[in-house]
Design a protein around this motif. Structure first.
Motif, short mmCIF file in Angstrom:
data_model
loop_
_atom_site.label_atom_id
_atom_site.label_comp_id
_atom_site.label_asym_id
_atom_site.label_seq_id
_atom_site.Cartn_x
_atom_site.Cartn_y
_atom_site.Cartn_z
N UNK A 17 49.29 36.56 41.37
CA UNK A 17 48.67 35.60 40.46
C UNK A 17 47.17 35.64 40.72
N UNK A 18 46.40 35.90 39.68
CA UNK A 18 44.95 35.96 39.81
C UNK A 18 44.32 34.89 38.94
N UNK A 19 43.42 34.11 39.53
CA UNK A 19 42.64 33.13 38.76
C UNK A 19 41.25 33.73 38.58
N UNK A 20 40.92 34.03 37.36
CA UNK A 20 39.67 34.71 37.02
C UNK A 20 38.72 33.70 36.39
N UNK A 36 46.25 35.20 35.36
CA UNK A 36 46.94 36.44 35.03
C UNK A 36 47.99 36.70 36.10
N UNK A 37 49.22 37.06 35.67
CA UNK A 37 50.30 37.37 36.61
C UNK A 37 50.89 38.73 36.29
N UNK A 47 47.42 47.44 39.91
CA UNK A 47 47.51 46.82 38.58
C UNK A 47 46.33 45.88 38.35
N UNK A 48 45.98 45.09 39.35
CA UNK A 48 44.84 44.18 39.23
C UNK A 48 43.55 44.96 39.04
N UNK A 49 43.36 46.03 39.80
CA UNK A 49 42.15 46.86 39.65
C UNK A 49 42.07 47.45 38.25
#
Length: 89
Positions: A17-20, A36-37, A47-49
């Motif tokens: 889980x990313x909080x942008x 984003x998950x 995947x995040x990169x």
């Protein structure tokens, strides 16, 4: 969840889980939050990169910060093979 998601979890992928936080294009002094998950593999997070590369290339909002949380969903203690099964009529 599909079978391919489960097989990826057995390969070491976990829920990311990313909080942008990003600057609004029309008002750069204001920040907007986006969550984003995705299943991703620590510690490299390919995947995040890939997603952040897409963001910087194709989205107008300039990134401010990214905070992440990662959890392996399936591990050795979470599943085991049954020795027997009991049918219920």
């Amino acid at each position: 969840m599909t079978a391919s998601d489960f097989s990826r979890q057995l390969e070491g992928y976990g829920l990311l889980t990313a909080r942008i936080l990003y600057h609004l294009p029309d008002h750069p002094a204001l920040l907007q939050s986006f969550t984003w998950q995705m299943l991703d593999k620590a510690p490299t997070f390919p995947e995040l990169r890939r997603f952040l590369d897409f963001w910087q290339r194709d989205i107008e909002g300039r990134l401010h910060s990214v905070k992440i949380a990662h959890r392996d969903l399936v591990g050795p203690a979470d599943w085991r093979i049954l020795d027997c099964a009991y049918p219920i009529h």
